[in-house]
Design a protein around this motif. Sequence first.
Motif, PDB file in Angstrom:
ATOM      1  N   ARG A 112       1.052  -1.123   0.035  1.00 37.05           N
ATOM      2  CA  ARG A 112       0.135   0.053   0.131  1.00 37.05           C
ATOM      3  C   ARG A 112       0.893   1.120  -0.203  1.00 37.05           C
ATOM      4  O   ARG A 112       1.827   1.439   0.749  1.00 37.05           O
ATOM      5  CB  ARG A 112      -1.256   0.010   1.231  1.00 37.05           C
ATOM      6  N   ASN A 114      -3.470   6.904  -4.125  1.00 39.35           N
ATOM      7  CA  ASN A 114      -3.725   5.677  -3.182  1.00 39.35           C
ATOM      8  C   ASN A 114      -3.389   4.599  -4.410  1.00 39.35           C
ATOM      9  O   ASN A 114      -3.955   4.356  -5.476  1.00 39.35           O
ATOM     10  CB  ASN A 114      -5.135   5.587  -3.139  1.00 39.35           C
ATOM     11  N   ASP A 127      -2.930   0.215  -4.100  1.00 39.02           N
ATOM     12  CA  ASP A 127      -3.383  -1.063  -3.511  1.00 39.02           C
ATOM     13  C   ASP A 127      -3.073  -2.226  -4.555  1.00 39.02           C
ATOM     14  O   ASP A 127      -3.563  -2.216  -5.390  1.00 39.02           O
ATOM     15  CB  ASP A 127      -4.667  -1.160  -2.949  1.00 39.02           C
ATOM     16  N   ASP A 131     -10.744  -4.801  -1.731  1.00 42.08           N
ATOM     17  CA  ASP A 131     -10.853  -3.422  -1.896  1.00 42.08           C
ATOM     18  C   ASP A 131     -12.318  -3.016  -1.584  1.00 42.08           C
ATOM     19  O   ASP A 131     -12.490  -1.866  -1.220  1.00 42.08           O
ATOM     20  CB  ASP A 131     -10.286  -2.912  -3.195  1.00 42.08           C
TER      21      ASP A 131
END
Length: 412
Positions: free
Chosen positions: A172, A192, A194, A307
């Motif tokens: 992350r 962001n 992930d 997610d």
Amino acid sequence: MDSKRFTKCAFVVLLLAPILVSAQNPTNVLQQNTVVKRDTAKQTDLIDLAKALFKISPKKIRTERDKKVYFSFLPVSSAVPGGSGRALITSTTAATYLGPRKTTNISSATFTPYLNFKGRYGLPLRSSIWLPNNEWLIQGDIRFLVYPQYTWGLGSQAANATPTLVDYNYIRFYQSALKQIKPYFFAGLGYNLDYRFNIGTDDPNVNLKQYTKYEYGTEKNSFSSGLSLNLLYDTRNNSLNPLPGMYGNFIYRVNPGFLGSNNSWSSVYLDVRKYISLNPAKPIQQNTLALWSYMWTSLSNKVPYLDLPSVGWDPLNRSGRGMEQNRYRGKSLFYLEAEYRRDITNNGLLGFVVFSNVNSVSGSGALFTSWKPAAGTGLRVKFNKASKTNIGMDYGFSKGFSGLTFNIGETF
């Protein structure tokens, strides 16, 4: 997500927002330009006990210069997610002021590595940096995890009563920069990332896609890369141990294909908190009612499974005390928690909390049709009275589960 469900979620959010987020001149909050006399001489922390135990003579006058760094360290043996045995977990927090204390919040960085000597480990680093006069807030969340995690499928009434263990590696990288627009109100952008890879179950006879009946992000790799719009309203002077005040955080995240995401998807996260002093005449002594609620909803049908909104997977992984992390997952999640905080000793060394929380997720059914509660209590030990940092030990329980959690700083 169908329009009827989204309308229902939005309606609840609109009801909550006016209650928990007020106008620019809030009440029941220590204003940033208010001079607060720091009566730490009457307070006691673990540092004071160590000085007495090892006969270290303290200075007659305790000086607190700007930019002095306060450290807190917590080694503990605890269980890691996924039932993979006990692990050695350490948590180190560094806190400092980067500007005048009357106009600048305290900045903090927390590093919490864990290792269980069986190939499971995690290296998370979180930071919240307040520049002088709170003109900018820089937030970071960087993690590398070898992470087992049970999953039960989607919804409060997941069809799978028996969980399956999902194993994966996780990277992350979250960074955001928010500019102060007016006192207490900030706006900015973030990035962001992930990335989950080597996704699979420990049981070779269990196929995650078939088990969850969900198509996206359930095979091998899941990559989500996106931008976020961040709005923040924060009257707290110290996020490690919030004083009476309010907090509201809105994050709209979009993950387009051109940034590398496997699927294009978007989500909304709205977090609101209120801290009410029950003894405002003695602000140093803890006697506070803390309220926390968040709504987290996906706005697309192709969000990767891991997610999706899930209890315990809020930005700081603090929700759902008394529940196993990831116990409830869905396309939308509503969460509510209340906690009473009180000093046990007059010098602030020891305190306690009592808390309860409840959540509802959509997936196997509609949102708000099934509620899952938990409750518990905890002990607080003052580690550093200058930064108001507590060590927290909480015991929580819910139907079919109970467990201990350890934190540096308050849960929320």
